[in-house]
Design an enzyme around this catalytic site. Structure first.
Site, short mmCIF file in Angstrom:
data_model
loop_
_atom_site.label_atom_id
_atom_site.label_comp_id
_atom_site.label_asym_id
_atom_site.label_seq_id
_atom_site.Cartn_x
_atom_site.Cartn_y
_atom_site.Cartn_z
CG ASP A 67 -0.29 -0.45 2.50
OD1 ASP A 67 0.95 -0.40 2.58
OD2 ASP A 67 -1.01 -0.84 3.44
CG ASN A 136 -8.94 -1.61 12.20
OD1 ASN A 136 -8.01 -2.24 11.68
ND2 ASN A 136 -9.45 -0.52 11.67
CG HIS A 138 -5.93 -2.33 8.90
ND1 HIS A 138 -6.09 -1.21 9.69
CD2 HIS A 138 -4.61 -2.39 8.61
CE1 HIS A 138 -4.91 -0.63 9.86
NE2 HIS A 138 -3.99 -1.34 9.23
CD GLU A 143 -8.97 0.83 7.97
OE1 GLU A 143 -8.88 -0.13 8.76
OE2 GLU A 143 -8.39 1.91 8.15
C1 GLP Z 1 -0.73 0.19 8.68
C2 GLP Z 1 -0.35 -0.52 7.37
C3 GLP Z 1 -0.44 -2.01 7.52
C4 GLP Z 1 0.25 -2.39 8.82
C5 GLP Z 1 -0.59 -1.93 9.98
C6 GLP Z 1 0.04 -2.18 11.33
O1 GLP Z 1 -1.88 0.95 8.57
N1 GLP Z 1 -1.10 -0.15 6.21
O2 GLP Z 1 0.16 -2.64 6.39
O3 GLP Z 1 0.38 -3.78 8.89
O4 GLP Z 1 -1.00 -0.59 9.82
O5 GLP Z 1 1.03 -1.24 11.63
P1 GLP Z 1 2.11 -1.46 12.74
O6 GLP Z 1 2.98 -2.57 12.30
O7 GLP Z 1 2.84 -0.16 12.82
O8 GLP Z 1 1.38 -1.81 13.99
#
Ligand code: GLP
Length: 261
Positions: A67, A136, A138, A143
């Site tokens: 992404d 959440n 995702h 989402e």
């Molecule tokens: C972000 C990214 C995800 C990631 C997630 C968790 O929004 N788009 O690809 O896995 O949130 O982030 P973190 O690893 O900082 O907890």
């Protein structure tokens, strides 16, 4: 789903690096799907160490990131282009021309989404897709309640995701509200999935993903449909699992060829 519980995020990342290193050694022209966020940082560090100290080469590897924020150029220090370059690509021998991150600045974002899907297909599909887990539930930026068969598209980020990510971004107001993300259908097309989740903030989503029903309210539960999904957790993220002892039992009784370490 293969559930591997380790005592810490460090140990989980060392294990994940072994899984990826094996793919890279067995298939030097493999296509890897990559992820950003705090979770895989130690994994990238370990892969860089394997490159420097044990000769792990990424020269023939192609990558596709999950992404990117809409509107952030690759030169912005909060863009995922920047994250990947700083935390991984520039430290290994990968060909920058073989690294792909969606272009959040494309004039025609819908065309960029279609192009991204085409590029993945032209590369022969993704051999292993790395994933983090949103609080959440995702994955990528898919989402809760989105389609479980979605393809790469422009998504509006939930308020919780914006709040979680604003700790990295510095300010809630400055965060883009939109992102391009591979869809759940795109992710499920990868031949293998490797999801990492660490820390108590991921406990609820981890339970929903592994032991909950397949449900759009937890996009990561779609991993239950994949024939080859591995989930690596630390103890705090695994603390809510009803079948944790069962996963540990399975882990202890694996055949040699089923082990990574
Ligand atoms: C972000 C990214 C995800 C990631 C997630 C968790 O929004 N788009 O690809 O896995 O949130 O982030 P973190 O690893 O900082 O907890």
């Amino acid at each position: 789903m293969e559930v591997l519980i380790r005592e810490s995020a460090e140990a989980g990342c060392r294990l994940a690096a072994k899984v990826i290193a094996r793919v890279v050694r067995e298939k030097p022209d493999a296509v890897l799907g990559l992820a950003t966020g705090r979770t895989p940082l130690l994994l990238y560090r370990e892969l860089i160490r394997l490159h420097r100290e044990e000769g792990l080469s990424f020269r023939g590897i192609t990558t596709f990131n999950l992404d990117e924020y809409v509107g952030l150029p690759a030169t912005h220090d909060q863009s995922y282009h920047w994250f990947m370059r700083e935390n991984f690509f520039r430290h290994v021998d990968i060909d920058p021309a073989h690294t792909h991150v969606p272009d959040g600045t494309a004039a025609d974002l819908q065309a960029e989404c279609r192009r991204y899907e085409e590029r993945i297909a032209t590369a022969g599909g993704i051999d292993l897709q790395l994933l983090g887990l949103g609080r959440n539930g995702h994955i990528g930026f898919n989402e809760p309640t989105g389609s479980l068969r979605s393809r790469t598209w422009i998504k509006i980020l939930s308020e919780q995701t914006l709040r979680d990510n604003s700790t990295v971004f510095g300010s809630f107001d400055a965060l883009p509200r939109h992102a391009i993300t591979m869809g759940i259908g795109t992710i499920l097309d990868a031949r293998r999935l490797l999801l990492l989740a660490f820390g108590p903030a991921k406990l609820r989503a981890t339970v929903d993903m592994i032991e909950g029903p397949l449900a759009a309210r937890c996009p990561a539960s779609a991993l239950q449909l994949h024939p080859r999904a591995t989930v690596v957790l630390d103890e705090p993220a695994a603390a809510g699992l009803q079948y944790a002892d069962h996963y540990r039992w399975i882990d202890r009784h694996k055949l040699d060829w089923q082990r990574y370490e």
